[in-house]
Write an enzyme that holds these catalytic residues in place. Structure first.
Site, short mmCIF file in Angstrom:
data_model
loop_
_atom_site.label_atom_id
_atom_site.label_comp_id
_atom_site.label_asym_id
_atom_site.label_seq_id
_atom_site.Cartn_x
_atom_site.Cartn_y
_atom_site.Cartn_z
N HIS A 278 35.75 34.26 29.12
CA HIS A 278 36.88 35.14 28.82
C HIS A 278 36.49 36.19 27.78
CE1 HIS A 278 41.28 35.93 28.19
NE2 HIS A 278 40.85 36.29 26.99
N GLU A 279 35.90 35.74 26.68
CA GLU A 279 35.53 36.69 25.62
C GLU A 279 34.40 37.60 26.07
OE1 GLU A 279 37.46 37.11 23.21
OE2 GLU A 279 38.65 35.31 23.55
N HIS A 282 35.86 40.60 27.71
CA HIS A 282 36.25 41.62 26.74
C HIS A 282 35.03 42.40 26.26
CE1 HIS A 282 40.47 40.64 26.21
NE2 HIS A 282 40.22 39.38 25.89
N GLU A 308 42.70 42.73 28.63
CA GLU A 308 42.88 41.37 29.11
C GLU A 308 42.57 41.27 30.59
OE1 GLU A 308 43.58 37.39 28.17
OE2 GLU A 308 43.33 39.17 26.91
#
Length: 515
Positions: A278-279, A282, A308
């Site tokens: 997820h990170e 980003h 997001e």
């Protein structure tokens, strides 16, 4: 639509000296803001608890200085002088975009006193430390006075924009420019109409077995596997690093230094894995921005929703897909042979896509996740409107979980204290981006597939270059040049819709649950 780097290559330096002067001033401000980000990153990773008071003062000082420099009349005059120049340039030129975005930020910033920003920064640091102690202690009372102060500051911030239709609108606009409470209510309502019956249909069936994910998985082995995966996806370790923290986040000091943090549990496999991916989503966005935008307001993600969308696309659409694990599950099995040696890929795939009401947002599946966000969004509006006092927040939180998800938190840590957002920022504008991101991710991915139907086969082979390059060319490289609505139209040809997300989840979960 495919583009080329040539389309955004740096133009010949403009003749107007005011433009170069503006860029120089903005670069200085960016340096200060990057120093603030470094102090926040250190506080959340390595800083000893005893440094909290001084750190709050240091951050407040730099925040106030950056705000003062940005709201200085010199910048206002430069923007005014450059208006005719901007009007004679193509809308999407780098120069016109920089002036336009700076002007928008400036008009907003001059309404907010520097002294207010200093108070917010100092309070934010103290509130974060109070939350970091209250969460493991399961004690909301420790942080309640800080959150009451946060609400006051949030309402005060909204008050600087009295023309807003709803008190939450300015705070929403800070994170998701162009969105407002009215629009979010409408799109969330449409989504809820489809999600609630779908979740009910799935949860009425026998639950999938996911106990295989809750075994002993040594931390270092997990971390090494996670880092290998995100490097394969495209995260550049020459321009980033991974550290552990209480609540995972990504921070950028420059396009050449984008760091991520993760949270790994030794008795559960997916927390570290999917938070890392997820990170990384980003971070790959920030690493993919046109390097010529460095030091300017263009060098960042468009909005919380678009940002997001990139993390959720990689975390869910890619990394929870069957094709992804056709490639990587044998490797994971080899690392954790004792734990997973007798677990088939089908068992593993179904386990990581189990739909079940849960208490923790970051642990939630793709379907119920959005219900977590809607609960938080509704509570934010109630707090800002004054109908929900902070002292009643834990009870209100628990009641919404009981009514919406059929489960009730047993303590504050798995309830109102689980997320850091309200304790390190404002109340309002903090959560809507997550659901917007889910919707945008599906719409972007659908557009990518329309142009590159081979992407699913590439993913099964562990090749992410086509998808990564498509995202870089169509989204990443532009930084903040466009608004979320503009990039959505530019990339997908339509405005934001719930339909691509609904098509995605139906196509994915129908075979898993025989719907």
């Amino acid at each position: 639509m495919q583009t080329s780097d040539k389309s955004i290559s740096p133009a010949t330096p403009p003749a107007l000296p005011q433009y170069e002067q503006l860029k120089s001033l903005l670069s200085e401000i960016n340096d200060i803001e990057s120093a603030v980000s470094l102090l926040y990153w250190d506080q959340a990773t390595y800083m000893p608890a005893g440094g909290a008071t001084a750190r709050g003062r240091q951050i407040a000082t730099l925040r106030q200085l950056a705000h003062q420099k940005f709201t200085d009349s010199q910048i206002g005059q430069l923007l005014e002088d450059l208006t005719p120049y901007e009007e004679n340039l193509p809308y999407d030129s780098d120069e016109a975009s920089l002036i336009r975005i700076t002007k928008r930020n400036y008009k907003r910033a001059i309404r907010i006193p520097a002294s207010f920003m200093a108070r917010v920064s100092q309070h934010r640091a103290a509130s974060y430390e109070a939350w970091a102690q209250a969460r493991p202690a399961n004690d909301f009372s420790r942080v309640q006075p800080y959150l009451e102060k946060t609400l006051e500051l949030s309402q005060e911030m909204a008050g600087f924009f009295p023309e807003s239709e709803h008190i939450a609108d300015p705070l929403i606009n800070f994170s998701d420019y162009g969105m407002n409470a009215s629009f979010l209510r409408e799109i969330f309502s449409k989504l809820r109409q489809h999600l609630v019956p779908l979740v009910a249909e799935i949860t009425s069936q026998p639950a999938l077995e996911n106990g295989l994910l809750f075994q002993h998985f040594p931390l270092q082995k997990q971390l090494e596997f996670c880092n290998k995966i995100i490097a394969r996806l495209g995260y550049d370790f020459q321009r980033g690093r991974v550290d552990k923290t209480l609540h995972p986040f990504t921070t950028k000091f420059s396009i050449g230094d984008v760091r991520i943090t993760t949270r790994i549990y030794e008795n559960e496999l997916t927390q570290g894995l999917f938070s890392s991916i997820h990170e990384a989503g980003h971070a790959m966005y920030e690493q993919g921005i046109n390097r010529h935008y460095e030091g300017t307001p263009l060098a960042g993600g468009i909005s919380s929703g678009v940002h997001e969308s990139q993390s959720r696309l990689w975390e869910n659409i890619v990394a929870r897909s069957r094709g992804f694990w056709e490639c990587f599950y044998p490797q994971l099995q080899g690392i954790f042979l004792r734990e997973l040696g007798n677990v088939s890929i089908n068992q593993f795939y179904r386990a990581i896509n189990k739909v079940s009401p849960s208490l923790i947002r970051t642990d939630a599946d793709e379907l119920t996740y959005n219900l977590h966000i809607m609960i938080r969004y509704d509570l934010e509006l109630e707090m800002l409107e004054g109908s929900l006092p902070i002292r009643d927040l834990p009870d209100a939180w628990n009641e919404r979980y009981r009514s919406d998800l059929g489960i009730t938190p047993q303590n504050d840590s798995e309830g109102v204290l689980q997320d850091v957002h309200w304790y390190s920022g404002y109340i309002g504008g903090a959560f809507q981006g997550y659901t917007l991101g889910n919707l945008m991710a599906a719409q972007f991915y659908e557009a990518a597939l329309n142009q590159n139907p081979e992407i699913p086969v590439d993913i099964e082979r562990g090749n992410f270059q086509t998808l990564h390059e498509w995202l870089r060319e169509n989204i990443y490289q532009y930084g903040r040049k466009y608004t979320a609505n503009e990039i959505m139209e530019k990339v997908t040809g339509t405005s934001l819709s719930v339909e691509p997300f609904l098509r995605y989840i139906r196509q994915k979960y129908s075979p898993i649950y025989n719907l």
